[in-house]
Design a protein around this motif. Structure first.
Motif, PDB file in Angstrom:
ATOM      1  N   ALA A   1      31.070  45.473  42.398  1.00 58.58           N
ATOM      2  CA  ALA A   1      31.440  45.343  43.811  1.00 58.58           C
ATOM      3  C   ALA A   1      32.710  44.503  43.968  1.00 58.58           C
ATOM      4  CB  ALA A   1      30.284  44.723  44.597  1.00 58.58           C
TER       5      ALA A   1
ATOM      6  N   ILE B   1      35.947  46.287  43.266  1.00 61.22           N
ATOM      7  CA  ILE B   1      36.477  47.117  44.356  1.00 61.22           C
ATOM      8  C   ILE B   1      36.983  46.232  45.492  1.00 61.22           C
ATOM      9  CG2 ILE B   1      35.968  48.992  45.966  1.00 61.22           C
ATOM     10  CD1 ILE B   1      33.594  49.723  44.133  1.00 61.22           C
ATOM     11  N   LEU B   2      36.200  45.205  45.811  1.00 62.66           N
ATOM     12  CA  LEU B   2      36.523  44.355  46.959  1.00 62.66           C
ATOM     13  C   LEU B   2      37.855  43.623  46.800  1.00 62.66           C
ATOM     14  CD1 LEU B   2      35.563  42.973  49.634  1.00 62.66           C
ATOM     15  CD2 LEU B   2      34.516  41.226  48.191  1.00 62.66           C
TER      16      LEU B   2
ATOM     17  N   MET C   1      40.440  46.120  48.677  1.00 71.64           N
ATOM     18  CA  MET C   1      40.164  45.910  50.092  1.00 71.64           C
ATOM     19  C   MET C   1      41.453  45.666  50.867  1.00 71.64           C
ATOM     20  SD  MET C   1      37.305  46.157  51.658  1.00 71.64           S
ATOM     21  CE  MET C   1      36.661  45.923  53.319  1.00 71.64           C
TER      22      MET C   1
ATOM     23  N   TYR D   1      27.767  35.750  50.841  1.00 73.70           N
ATOM     24  CA  TYR D   1      28.521  36.250  49.688  1.00 73.70           C
ATOM     25  C   TYR D   1      29.093  35.121  48.837  1.00 73.70           C
ATOM     26  CZ  TYR D   1      32.509  38.299  47.190  1.00 73.70           C
ATOM     27  OH  TYR D   1      33.426  38.646  46.230  1.00 73.70           O
TER      28      TYR D   1
ATOM     29  N   TYR E   1      33.123  45.331  36.290  1.00 75.58           N
ATOM     30  CA  TYR E   1      34.427  45.237  36.949  1.00 75.58           C
ATOM     31  C   TYR E   1      35.366  46.319  36.426  1.00 75.58           C
ATOM     32  CZ  TYR E   1      38.551  42.942  38.980  1.00 75.58           C
ATOM     33  OH  TYR E   1      39.681  42.657  39.704  1.00 75.58           O
TER      34      TYR E   1
ATOM     35  N   SER F   1      34.301  49.874  37.743  1.00 72.68           N
ATOM     36  CA  SER F   1      34.575  50.115  39.164  1.00 72.68           C
ATOM     37  C   SER F   1      36.072  50.100  39.474  1.00 72.68           C
ATOM     38  CB  SER F   1      33.854  49.072  40.023  1.00 72.68           C
ATOM     39  OG  SER F   1      34.382  47.776  39.824  1.00 72.68           O
TER      40      SER F   1
ATOM     41  N   SER G   1      31.676  52.444  48.636  1.00 72.77           N
ATOM     42  CA  SER G   1      31.469  52.154  47.217  1.00 72.77           C
ATOM     43  C   SER G   1      30.995  50.722  47.005  1.00 72.77           C
ATOM     44  CB  SER G   1      32.757  52.398  46.429  1.00 72.77           C
ATOM     45  OG  SER G   1      33.173  53.738  46.532  1.00 72.77           O
ATOM     46  N   ILE G   2      31.547  49.775  47.767  1.00 76.43           N
ATOM     47  CA  ILE G   2      31.102  48.383  47.671  1.00 76.43           C
ATOM     48  C   ILE G   2      29.643  48.264  48.094  1.00 76.43           C
ATOM     49  CG2 ILE G   2      31.433  46.052  48.584  1.00 76.43           C
ATOM     50  CD1 ILE G   2      34.423  46.734  48.882  1.00 76.43           C
ATOM     51  N   CYS G   3      29.270  48.977  49.160  1.00 73.99           N
ATOM     52  CA  CYS G   3      27.883  48.947  49.637  1.00 73.99           C
ATOM     53  C   CYS G   3      26.910  49.422  48.557  1.00 73.99           C
ATOM     54  CB  CYS G   3      27.732  49.818  50.882  1.00 73.99           C
ATOM     55  SG  CYS G   3      28.538  49.154  52.354  1.00 73.99           S
TER      56      CYS G   3
ATOM     57  N   CYS H   1      27.292  49.416  45.281  1.00 80.64           N
ATOM     58  CA  CYS H   1      27.213  48.442  44.186  1.00 80.64           C
ATOM     59  C   CYS H   1      26.363  47.236  44.563  1.00 80.64           C
ATOM     60  CB  CYS H   1      28.614  47.988  43.774  1.00 80.64           C
ATOM     61  SG  CYS H   1      29.613  49.269  42.984  1.00 80.64           S
TER      62      CYS H   1
END
Length: 383
Positions: free
Chosen positions: A23, A26-27, A31, A111, A144, A147, A166-168, A170
């Protein structure tokens, strides 16, 4: 990688780090591209991304205190993961800055504690076993890589709209794997133990270590939010950016797998000095020579030193400076100074400097941050 007796402990932890860091893969790099695609400017992107990390100044300490108070690290981590999922899911349905900012603030309350809680739980879970921490943590590096590489191709094929879903996915998978982690509860704390933690916190060597961590994460902040944008501006495709990011973390995996003994074999002061010297070189080259793929490859090769080696030394230092039951609080406090204050201040600065002086000088300032850390480190040894 793990013997049969350690599998029930190691595999769930390895899997959790895999999906959680997937996650992050990607984030953090993509983002900002997503935000740019919906019309946000550099300062707005910097404020949104920094909110995640600025929350780390206070929030992880609360969750760390809660863990120490009740002695249930796994349950606390799961609460934070569930809160992260519920607050991030609405990102799929809005592109307004004000709404995104409110959602980000809520998400940051959960988070920002996930990594220190996971590190503390991992270190505690593998006590009295033959499982090295680095073998557990490498699961995150592999996640990491997977992704950050695949999402580059996904963006090319389907557009930047794939980033948030995609983050959701993961995050949900990370929560599911956390259900299988073997928790080792411990006794609840008392006021006396809290006082002992404060005594540990105000030692001179702790202040020096936190100061160095602050500068390291501040130097990495522009890379975390603008590396993909920086390369995109000089002509790299999404797939190329993903592969370059994956390459840096692939080298990190090798370090975690085969070089975990470095932190015991060499003095921490020498390893930290190596990290910051490489930081000076890495950020300066990325600032002015990013158009050369060979230069970018070289700077990504140094990721295993500026980030991975620094992380290994940091985990070892936290374990040494905050022994036994103070591990979760120590890790959370370290996260507050490094990930929270360092990355947060760095991201806000990077957002504004990106608009005012451009990407080249923004990364040059990162190089100056590494120089400042070297000066601090050398002066501390003379005193």
């Amino acid at each position: 990688m793990f013997d049969k007796r350690s599998l029930p402990i190691a595999v769930p932890l390895f899997s959790y780090f895999f999906f959680y860091c997937a996650a992050i893969g990607i984030l953090m790099p993509y983002m900002s591209i997503y935000y740019s695609s919906i019309g946000l400017n550099g300062s707005q992107i910097g404020r949104l991304m920094s909110t995640f990390t600025l929350a780390s100044i206070m929030v992880p300490h609360f969750w760390g205190w809660l863990t120490t108070k009740f002695g249930l690290p796994k349950k606390v981590m799961q609460i934070c993961m569930l809160g992260t999922i519920l607050s991030f899911f609405p990102f799929n349905f809005t592109d307004q800055f004000d709404t995104l900012f409110i959602l980000t603030c809520v998400m940051a309350m959960f988070y920002s504690a996930l990594m220190p809680l996971a590190d503390g739980l991992a270190v505690m879970s593998i006590q009295n076993t033959r499982i090295p921490y680095t073998r557990i943590r490498v699961g995150g590096s592999i996640g990491y890589i997977v992704s950050v590489s695949l999402i580059g191709f996904a963006i090319k094929a389907f557009g930047v709209g794939v980033v948030v879903p995609s983050i959701c996915v993961c995050l949900v998978l990370a929560f599911i794997t956390s259900l299988f982690i073997k928790e080792k509860p411990y006794k609840a704390s008392s006021a006396h133990t809290e006082g002992n933690f404060k005594e540990l916190l105000f030692r001179k060597e702790v202040a020096l270590f936190f100061g160095l961590a602050f500068l390291s994460y501040m130097a990495h902040a522009p890379f975390n939010i603008f590396f993909a944008v920086h390369l995109s501006d000089v002509g790299y495709s999404g797939a190329q950016i993903g592969l370059l990011l994956g390459f840096g973390v692939a080298i990190e995996v090798l370090l975690f797998l085969y070089c975990g003994h470095f932190v015991q074999r060499y003095y921490a002061i020498h390893l930290l000095l190596l990290c910051f010297v490489c930081g000076v070189i890495r950020w300066a080259l990325l600032a002015w020579f990013a158009s050369s793929v060979w230069v970018v490859l070289f700077t990504q090769l140094m990721h295993c030193i500026t980030f991975a080696l620094f992380h290994m030394v940091s985990i070892d230092q936290v374990r040494r400076l905050f022994p036994d039951r103070f591990g979760s609080q120590g890790q959370s406090t370290y996260s507050a100074f490094a990930v929270g204050l360092g990355s947060g201040v760095g991201m806000i600065f990077a957002g504004y400097s990106w608009d005012l002086i451009g990407g080249n000088w923004t990364f040059t300032v990162s190089s100056f941050m590494s120089v400042a850390a070297i000066v601090l480190l050398i002066r501390s040894q003379k005193e």
